[in-house]
Write a protein that holds these residues in place. Sequence first.
Motif, PDB file in Angstrom:
ATOM      1  N   LEU A   1      -1.324   2.493 -10.386  1.00  0.00           N
ATOM      2  CA  LEU A   1      -0.005   1.981 -10.735  1.00  0.00           C
ATOM      3  C   LEU A   1      -0.159   0.499 -11.048  1.00  0.00           C
ATOM      4  O   LEU A   1      -0.909  -0.203 -10.377  1.00  0.00           O
ATOM      5  CB  LEU A   1       0.975   2.164  -9.571  1.00  0.00           C
ATOM      6  N   SER A   2       0.541   0.040 -12.068  1.00  0.00           N
ATOM      7  CA  SER A   2       0.467  -1.374 -12.423  1.00  0.00           C
ATOM      8  C   SER A   2       1.179  -2.198 -11.364  1.00  0.00           C
ATOM      9  O   SER A   2       2.324  -1.907 -11.004  1.00  0.00           O
ATOM     10  CB  SER A   2       1.110  -1.615 -13.788  1.00  0.00           C
ATOM     11  N   THR A   3       0.499  -3.190 -10.849  1.00  0.00           N
ATOM     12  CA  THR A   3       1.078  -4.074  -9.840  1.00  0.00           C
ATOM     13  C   THR A   3       1.049  -5.506 -10.358  1.00  0.00           C
ATOM     14  O   THR A   3       0.204  -5.864 -11.189  1.00  0.00           O
ATOM     15  CB  THR A   3       0.312  -3.988  -8.513  1.00  0.00           C
TER      16      THR A   3
ATOM     17  N   PRO B   1      12.281  -2.917   0.527  1.00  0.00           N
ATOM     18  CA  PRO B   1      12.356  -4.379   0.362  1.00  0.00           C
ATOM     19  C   PRO B   1      11.006  -5.032   0.115  1.00  0.00           C
ATOM     20  O   PRO B   1      10.948  -6.226  -0.168  1.00  0.00           O
ATOM     21  CB  PRO B   1      12.943  -4.834   1.714  1.00  0.00           C
ATOM     22  N   HIS B   2       9.921  -4.262   0.197  1.00  0.00           N
ATOM     23  CA  HIS B   2       8.596  -4.816  -0.056  1.00  0.00           C
ATOM     24  C   HIS B   2       8.273  -4.873  -1.557  1.00  0.00           C
ATOM     25  O   HIS B   2       7.265  -5.441  -1.947  1.00  0.00           O
ATOM     26  CB  HIS B   2       7.526  -3.996   0.670  1.00  0.00           C
ATOM     27  N   ARG B   3       9.131  -4.267  -2.375  1.00  0.00           N
ATOM     28  CA  ARG B   3       9.005  -4.361  -3.828  1.00  0.00           C
ATOM     29  C   ARG B   3       9.961  -5.435  -4.340  1.00  0.00           C
ATOM     30  O   ARG B   3      10.781  -5.947  -3.588  1.00  0.00           O
ATOM     31  CB  ARG B   3       9.255  -3.003  -4.478  1.00  0.00           C
ATOM     32  N   MET B   4       9.862  -5.775  -5.625  1.00  0.00           N
ATOM     33  CA  MET B   4      10.533  -6.967  -6.139  1.00  0.00           C
ATOM     34  C   MET B   4      11.442  -6.646  -7.329  1.00  0.00           C
ATOM     35  O   MET B   4      11.157  -5.747  -8.120  1.00  0.00           O
ATOM     36  CB  MET B   4       9.486  -7.994  -6.589  1.00  0.00           C
TER      37      MET B   4
ATOM     38  N   SER C   1       0.820  -1.205   0.000  1.00  0.00           N
ATOM     39  CA  SER C   1       0.000   0.000   0.000  1.00  0.00           C
ATOM     40  C   SER C   1       0.855   1.255   0.000  1.00  0.00           C
ATOM     41  O   SER C   1       2.060   1.203   0.310  1.00  0.00           O
ATOM     42  CB  SER C   1      -0.899   0.011   1.233  1.00  0.00           C
ATOM     43  N   PRO C   2       0.272   2.422  -0.305  1.00  0.00           N
ATOM     44  CA  PRO C   2       1.010   3.681  -0.173  1.00  0.00           C
ATOM     45  C   PRO C   2       1.539   3.915   1.248  1.00  0.00           C
ATOM     46  O   PRO C   2       2.571   4.546   1.426  1.00  0.00           O
ATOM     47  CB  PRO C   2      -0.035   4.733  -0.550  1.00  0.00           C
ATOM     48  N   LEU C   3       0.843   3.390   2.251  1.00  0.00           N
ATOM     49  CA  LEU C   3       1.321   3.530   3.629  1.00  0.00           C
ATOM     50  C   LEU C   3       2.633   2.772   3.839  1.00  0.00           C
ATOM     51  O   LEU C   3       3.530   3.241   4.544  1.00  0.00           O
ATOM     52  CB  LEU C   3       0.264   3.041   4.616  1.00  0.00           C
ATOM     53  N   THR C   4       2.724   1.591   3.211  1.00  0.00           N
ATOM     54  CA  THR C   4       3.980   0.836   3.294  1.00  0.00           C
ATOM     55  C   THR C   4       5.106   1.602   2.622  1.00  0.00           C
ATOM     56  O   THR C   4       6.221   1.703   3.152  1.00  0.00           O
ATOM     57  CB  THR C   4       3.817  -0.539   2.638  1.00  0.00           C
TER      58      THR C   4
END
Length: 230
Positions: free
Chosen positions: A189-191, A219-222, A147-150
């Motif tokens: 945003l494309s996820t 680190p929550h993205r890939m 999420s945007p909060l993350t």
Amino acid sequence: MSWRDFWNGEHSIYVSPRHKALHYRAIASDLMAHIPAADAVVLDHGCGEALDAARVASSCGRLLLCEAAPNVREKLRAQFGRKDNITVVSPEEVEALPEASLDLVVANSLVQYLSRDELKALLETWRGKLKPDGKLVIADVIPPNVSPLTDASQLLAFAWRGGFLTAALAGLVRTAFSDYRKLRAQYGLSTYTSEAISELISEAGFVDLQRPTNFGHNPHRMTFKAAKPN
């Protein structure tokens, strides 16, 4: 306004000059870790302002900086135009590159601004431009459950480590009322799940898919790395 228009104009994504400098320094270091040889030809597709590109270029034979926003390309040419082994190109110029001419293609924090069809078309282009056994690295891919909060919490953690926490707090307030937030609400945003983007990469003809550490501070993205077959 489109995403290209947004990046082509003035924006406040980076909360301070220190934030911007540390961001691009980290991305450059992460990119350099994937350069296969000192004479490699590298394409950084969707490079943004690439403030630390000179350091990247010192680790490879030739560096191509691809940016869709014309104003950003002009800034890049003004900064790096005298570097013999750095070339600034548009997406259209990438399509015109000779086949099998690149050793490494990196796309960091790009795919979230592309539609699925646009990503599929780029994967085909990148595969054609890579040499046999050339590598593709797609970084900072956003999973659906982030999420945007993350993202905000990771920015604050980065700011704490980097010494720009006050600027980051003020920047988050500005972003809440910015064109970026409006565009994100309008276009999204494309996820991708790990499985979904892995399937797209494999369908494009890449092999040896890996999951290295993500570029940057989140680190929550890939990040995904694959090879063009020999």
